[in-house]
Structures are given as structure tokens and as C-alpha cells.
Scaffold this motif. Sequence first.
Motif, PDB file in Angstrom:
ATOM      1  N   GLU A   1     -56.578  -9.612  -0.942  1.00  0.00           N
ATOM      2  CA  GLU A   1     -55.541  -9.782  -1.953  1.00  0.00           C
ATOM      3  C   GLU A   1     -54.323  -8.910  -1.655  1.00  0.00           C
ATOM      4  O   GLU A   1     -53.191  -9.304  -1.886  1.00  0.00           O
ATOM      5  CB  GLU A   1     -56.127  -9.443  -3.338  1.00  0.00           C
ATOM      6  N   SER A   2     -54.580  -7.715  -1.097  1.00  0.00           N
ATOM      7  CA  SER A   2     -53.463  -6.799  -0.874  1.00  0.00           C
ATOM      8  C   SER A   2     -52.842  -7.006   0.506  1.00  0.00           C
ATOM      9  O   SER A   2     -51.778  -6.480   0.792  1.00  0.00           O
ATOM     10  CB  SER A   2     -53.934  -5.355  -1.006  1.00  0.00           C
ATOM     11  N   GLY A   3     -53.541  -7.739   1.374  1.00  0.00           N
ATOM     12  CA  GLY A   3     -53.035  -7.945   2.718  1.00  0.00           C
ATOM     13  C   GLY A   3     -53.122  -6.707   3.588  1.00  0.00           C
ATOM     14  O   GLY A   3     -52.432  -6.580   4.593  1.00  0.00           O
ATOM     15  N   GLN A   4     -53.957  -5.774   3.210  1.00  0.00           N
ATOM     16  CA  GLN A   4     -54.134  -4.525   3.932  1.00  0.00           C
ATOM     17  C   GLN A   4     -55.517  -4.489   4.571  1.00  0.00           C
ATOM     18  O   GLN A   4     -56.488  -4.930   3.954  1.00  0.00           O
ATOM     19  CB  GLN A   4     -54.055  -3.350   2.947  1.00  0.00           C
TER      20      GLN A   4
ATOM     21  N   GLN B   1     -47.776  -2.586  -5.140  1.00  0.00           N
ATOM     22  CA  GLN B   1     -48.501  -3.807  -5.542  1.00  0.00           C
ATOM     23  C   GLN B   1     -49.208  -3.644  -6.883  1.00  0.00           C
ATOM     24  O   GLN B   1     -49.405  -4.598  -7.623  1.00  0.00           O
ATOM     25  CB  GLN B   1     -49.558  -4.159  -4.488  1.00  0.00           C
ATOM     26  N   LEU B   2     -49.580  -2.401  -7.152  1.00  0.00           N
ATOM     27  CA  LEU B   2     -50.284  -2.117  -8.404  1.00  0.00           C
ATOM     28  C   LEU B   2     -49.399  -2.464  -9.593  1.00  0.00           C
ATOM     29  O   LEU B   2     -49.866  -2.907 -10.633  1.00  0.00           O
ATOM     30  CB  LEU B   2     -50.646  -0.629  -8.424  1.00  0.00           C
ATOM     31  N   ARG B   3     -48.096  -2.252  -9.397  1.00  0.00           N
ATOM     32  CA  ARG B   3     -47.158  -2.527 -10.476  1.00  0.00           C
ATOM     33  C   ARG B   3     -46.901  -4.019 -10.579  1.00  0.00           C
ATOM     34  O   ARG B   3     -46.703  -4.558 -11.653  1.00  0.00           O
ATOM     35  CB  ARG B   3     -45.847  -1.777 -10.179  1.00  0.00           C
ATOM     36  N   GLU B   4     -46.928  -4.679  -9.441  1.00  0.00           N
ATOM     37  CA  GLU B   4     -46.514  -6.083  -9.420  1.00  0.00           C
ATOM     38  C   GLU B   4     -47.641  -7.069  -9.710  1.00  0.00           C
ATOM     39  O   GLU B   4     -47.406  -8.152 -10.219  1.00  0.00           O
ATOM     40  CB  GLU B   4     -45.882  -6.415  -8.055  1.00  0.00           C
TER      41      GLU B   4
ATOM     42  N   ILE C   1     -54.408  -6.840  -8.491  1.00  0.00           N
ATOM     43  CA  ILE C   1     -54.633  -5.571  -7.805  1.00  0.00           C
ATOM     44  C   ILE C   1     -55.026  -4.501  -8.823  1.00  0.00           C
ATOM     45  O   ILE C   1     -55.891  -3.674  -8.580  1.00  0.00           O
ATOM     46  CB  ILE C   1     -53.357  -5.148  -7.032  1.00  0.00           C
ATOM     47  N   LYS C   2     -54.395  -4.576  -9.990  1.00  0.00           N
ATOM     48  CA  LYS C   2     -54.721  -3.626 -11.047  1.00  0.00           C
ATOM     49  C   LYS C   2     -56.202  -3.683 -11.401  1.00  0.00           C
ATOM     50  O   LYS C   2     -56.872  -2.663 -11.513  1.00  0.00           O
ATOM     51  CB  LYS C   2     -53.893  -3.948 -12.300  1.00  0.00           C
TER      52      LYS C   2
ATOM     53  N   ASN D   1     -52.245 -13.961   1.287  1.00  0.00           N
ATOM     54  CA  ASN D   1     -52.920 -12.874   0.575  1.00  0.00           C
ATOM     55  C   ASN D   1     -52.699 -12.947  -0.936  1.00  0.00           C
ATOM     56  O   ASN D   1     -53.480 -13.584  -1.604  1.00  0.00           O
ATOM     57  CB  ASN D   1     -52.621 -11.499   1.159  1.00  0.00           C
ATOM     58  N   ALA D   2     -51.661 -12.298  -1.440  1.00  0.00           N
ATOM     59  CA  ALA D   2     -51.474 -12.253  -2.885  1.00  0.00           C
ATOM     60  C   ALA D   2     -51.657 -13.636  -3.530  1.00  0.00           C
ATOM     61  O   ALA D   2     -51.057 -14.615  -3.098  1.00  0.00           O
ATOM     62  CB  ALA D   2     -50.088 -11.721  -3.203  1.00  0.00           C
TER      63      ALA D   2
END
Lengths: 221, 488
Positions: B241-244, B312-315, B319-320, B482-483
Motif C-alpha cells: 500500500e505504501s509502495g515501500q 502518507q499517514l496524513r494523506e 496507511i493510518k 500501490n496506494a
Amino acid sequence: MFAWLEKHPFFFAVFLFIVIAYAGVVEILPSFADSARPLKDTRPYTVLELTGRQIYISNSCNACHSQQIRPFKSETDRYGEYSKSGEYAYHRPFLWGSKRTGPDLMRVGNYRTTDWHDHHMRDPESVVPGSVMPAYPHMYNKTADIETGYAEALTVKKAFNVPYDKEGMPKLGSWEEAKAAAMEEAKAIVEGMKSEDVKKAFENGEIKEIVALIAYLNSLK
Amino acid sequence: MRPGNVISYDYTVAKYFLFTTIIFGVIGMLVGVIISFQLAYPDLNYIAGQYSAFSRLRPLHTNAVVYGFMLSGIFSTWYYVGQRVLKVSMAESKFLMTIGKLHFILYVIAVLLAVVTLLMGITSSKEYAELQWPIDILIVVVWVLWGVSIFGLIGIRREKTLYISLWYYIATFLGIAMLYLFNNMAIPTRLLTGMGDWWHAVSMYAGTNDALVQWWWGHNAVAFVFTVGILAQVYYFLPKESGQAVFSYKLSLFSFWSLMFVYLWAGGHHLIYSTVPDWVQTMGSVFSVVLILPSWGSGINMLLTMRGEWNQLRESPLIKFMIWATTFYMFSTLEGPILSIKSVNALAHFTDWIPGHVHDGTLGWVGFMTIAALYHMTPRIFKREIYSKKLMETQFWIQTIGLVMFFTSMWVAGITQGMMWRATDEFGSLAYTFMDTVNALIKYYWIRAIGGFLYLVGFIMFAYNMYKSFTTGRVLDAEPRNASPMAA
């Protein structure tokens, strides 16, 4: 080695299993024979008590009541002597519980009477104001299944050598004998109860669930 | 695999399990909310005669949530993740497809049988292993089918190396298989004596031994369903999801194998000050503290996966959910060891702190991670955008508030209860009756019930959002990289 395992799923699974199972072998097995020895005065349950125990389980009383007194002054003052391993030798399954929403019952037979339980199961608040325990009116209507109680006693006698019919131990005998003994035992409890329905049913040869449950609770000492 | 030669994965079974995850989740949590209100307001015990007494509903709640909701979630993600990390489609094997469907059908039958029997009071009384022997046998069959599905898919894989998530799925399978079999050993009385009830069975172990085996299971069902199965998810879904990329392979390796080795030793911490031998209690206590290392290893590994990408946590609410889940995992795996320290355990055991601890783990870690996994899978399984990001955001906050109300009230309740039980007056006699402690807890039971209710409200919002996504979400023409795409 780990990188190799990740390419060989079979060996991965085998190795993983050994790593997981190890703890059980070391922790559980050594004390097994030891903890199974009964304490001197410990006896197996009678058929009626065993039937009551099944009702206790069936209504998940153990979800709120523990049967394990820890060796602390606060607990021994409140509930009686702390628990010893040998006292549980005939407990299948164990009913220690994990949560005390209500008080511990390990020795409830020492300080509560048939009459008290009778009131308590019908209307907990009548004897314990503010109690959050539900009433169990259906136990006054449903007939206790002493046949399954007998089947369980016979099973543990056959399979685990539980000493029924031995000297100084409860008698099991044949189903007819066991049934008669259960009726005899139930009689004493029914006499201590108020409910006319329960008494009437008993005269017709029926033991209500509440009677068996009280027999069990009275046996907890 | 050659470029351009894209595998089209078959998500039929994943989809079935995704539906049951949501349905059983709503049911299990609803029952949980009912029983939490019953403790605050006992008259609710009588809404459906003997079938609605707290004592009947409580095992139903745990079973529905653990085996209905969480396990469904694990199965659903397995049928999704398994194919993708092994680079093989289920459509390629008729056999595995059949196994998967059979797995689902028998599983649903087992869950339904569990509901009926538990309501009827047919139970073995062992916590989280209440089901009686005929259902136990059915569950073994279900489990074997899942095993066939796992190893079958691995058998026809294109990707040589097993991805981290697969380690955890395999561990869930093996761990539960072993524990379940041993703990549920019982003799059906009717078979041996020809008398009495068909459902009835008697445990193979007695007293202290039974307790030892039961908590070896009870603690480790937590390990292999709540922890290992969910770690399988976070290791796949968070990086995706984060692409990391996962922060450290070595850390994954360390935390996996040490978790496998240490976890089972810790079961003894349920039996501190009981009649099991002292050395078992001490081992349980010590190994519980050691358990912080592998647990935090995975937690840190996941949090560091987000390094440089914390925006990403904010967006993204998705992810949250995942980061919050990981945080709660670390929090709960610190709380557990604290509770295992003998002196703390003496106070906390038998009190409401324990359900509090269980729920910050299950609602925070398992619940949030499962929700996140389902949200991530939806656009890829249904090829539709998630219906509403705003709804998801609101759900997140409502559930978080509910969760915090739940565990803080239970902490206070548990410590209050423990302190009151042991309090003495100046003459050394007990200061409070048991009823005094019950009265003192009622207000906390209200807070907990409302907290649980809020969590359920959030979960229903989730169910609604999912339903809308399946039916009216904007159709996607390509799979998101991802996202996950979500509407405003």
C-alpha cells in the motif's frame, strides 16, 4: 541456513514445527504424572454432582466465577484455604476460570446453603443486592440429564481408573443403582428448597436441573 | 516471468471469505456490545430467555470474533496474498480451486454449528476451545483443507523463494494444528458407554494438567491467530500500500524465528499463583518478557518501512489503519509482559484489566489490520475504487475513540478491583466485600460498553463502505500499483 529453508518449503515446515513444538515437550510433559495425584481426602463426584457440574459448564458459570484460590491472605480470608494441585485430580475439565466477575466458588459449599443457592439462582438480587448476575429460571423447568452424568462417571472409571466403587469412594454400580442413589441424594436437596414445582416434579421421579446444580455447588469444599 | 505475460489471479475464494469476514465481524461485535451492556445493565440478560444470558453469549462472542471474523480475514488474505507472492493463479489448478471452495463451505458450516451449539449450552468450557467433539472433527477437516491449499499452491509456485508473509501463514497453520489437536483430546462418553448425550465428551486431562494444556493452547491461539496470522498480513499489505520495501530482511528473519521459539513458552503466565509447578510459572513469566524482542522487532520493521514516507499517514486513511495497528501491536505486546510479571499478575489476574488487554490487542491490532487488508484488496478484487475516503476517515476516528474508551476504562476498573480485593482495614481484615467491588465497577462497564458500541458503529460504516464499493464504486481499468484509489 534460513535463506536455504525459504527455498525448500518442506524442510521449512519441518524445522518450523520443531521450533514450535519444543516448548510443549519441555514445559508440559515433566509435571504431568506428578500433578495427577489426588490429595488424600479428595473423592470423585457422585453422579448427581457430576450432572450438576455439566449444567454449570453448559451455562458457562466459569466465565464469571473462578475455582482457584490463590495463596494470598486476601483470598484465603475471603474464600478459604488456597488451592492445591491434588484437589483437582478428578476435575475433567478443570474449571479455574480466568475472570472474576463474581466471587470464587472453589469452597462455596462451606459457606452457602441449599436454600441460599435456591434463592440466588431464581433471583440473585434477593440475596445479593446489586448483583449483576442473571437469574436462571430455566433450571427450574428443565429436567437434569443424569444419564449423561452417569455416562461420564462410567467413562472416567473405565478410561482413567477413577476409583468409583472402591472403599471409601462414591459408589457407581449399574445404571439402576446409580439412578436410585441420585434420587436419594436429590431428595435431601429438594427438601431444603422452597419451589413447589421442583418438589412436585421430584415426586414424579424427575430431578430438575437446579437440584443437580445445587448438589454440585454444595460439594465444592 | 516474462514481461507482458501477466497472470490473472483468481480471487473467487478470497472474495467468499471477504464477505464472511464482514458478516461474522458485525455479528461477533454486536454480541460483544450486548454482553458489555449486560454487565452495566443486567436486565438485558433476559431479551431472549436462557439464550441471551451473559454466560451463553460470552463464548459466542469470543468464538464469533476469533474464528468467525479474524480467521475469515486470515483465510481471505491467504487466498489473495498466496497467489500473488507465489506468482501462480488458482485458476491454473482445478484441484486447488475445489479444495478452496470446499474449505470455505465446510468452514461456514462449522461456524454456524458453533453458533447453534454454544447458544444451546453445548460447550467443553475450555476458553477459545469451547466447541464439542463432532465440531472439533469438522474443524480439523477444515484445517487440513487449508493446509492442502497452502502447500498445494506452494507446490506449483513460480517464485522460488517464500516471501515473509508465507512464513507466517505456514506458522499459523502448523501452530494451530498442533495446539488444537492436543488441547481438544477428549473421549465422547456415548461412544464408550452407549448412554447419555451424543454431544458430551470428557477431557483426556484432569485438573492441573488440563489447565496446563488449555493455557498452552489458549495463549498460543492468541499467538497463531491474533499475532502470526495478522503479521502475515502486515508484512504484505503495508509495503504494498505504501509502495515501500520492507525495512530489513534480517530483522524479519530475526523476529520470525525468535517469535516461533519464544511464544509457546509464555503460556505459563496464565497460571501464575495457581497449582502448576513454580518453575512453569517462572518460565511463563520470564519468556513473556523476552517476547518483547521479537514482537517489537516486527513492529519496528514495519514502522521503519515508512521512513521518509510519513506524509502518507496524513494523506491515506488506509496507511493510518495499518500504522495504528502496528502501534497497537507494540503497545499490546509490551502490556502483556508487564501483566506477566508476578507482582503485577497478582493484582491484575481475574480482573477487568485482562479483557482490557485482550481488546487493545484485538480491536487495535487485529481489527484495524484486517480492516486495512480488506480495504486494500477491494479495488484489486472487484476492480472498483473504494466508495468513500471520507467515510473511511470518519470510521477510523470513531473506532479509535471507542477503542481508547474501552481499554482505559478496563485498566482503571481492573486496578480498582485488584486493589479493593486486597485492601485491609487497620485490624487486618478485608476492607471491602465482593459486592463493593462490583458496585465500584459499574460506571467503568458503562464507559466500556459505549466504547465497544462506537467501535461497532465504525465497523458498520466499514461494512457499508465496502458494500458501496462492490456495487457502485467507480470501475478501474487497470490495477492500482500501490496506494488504493478511493473516492473523496
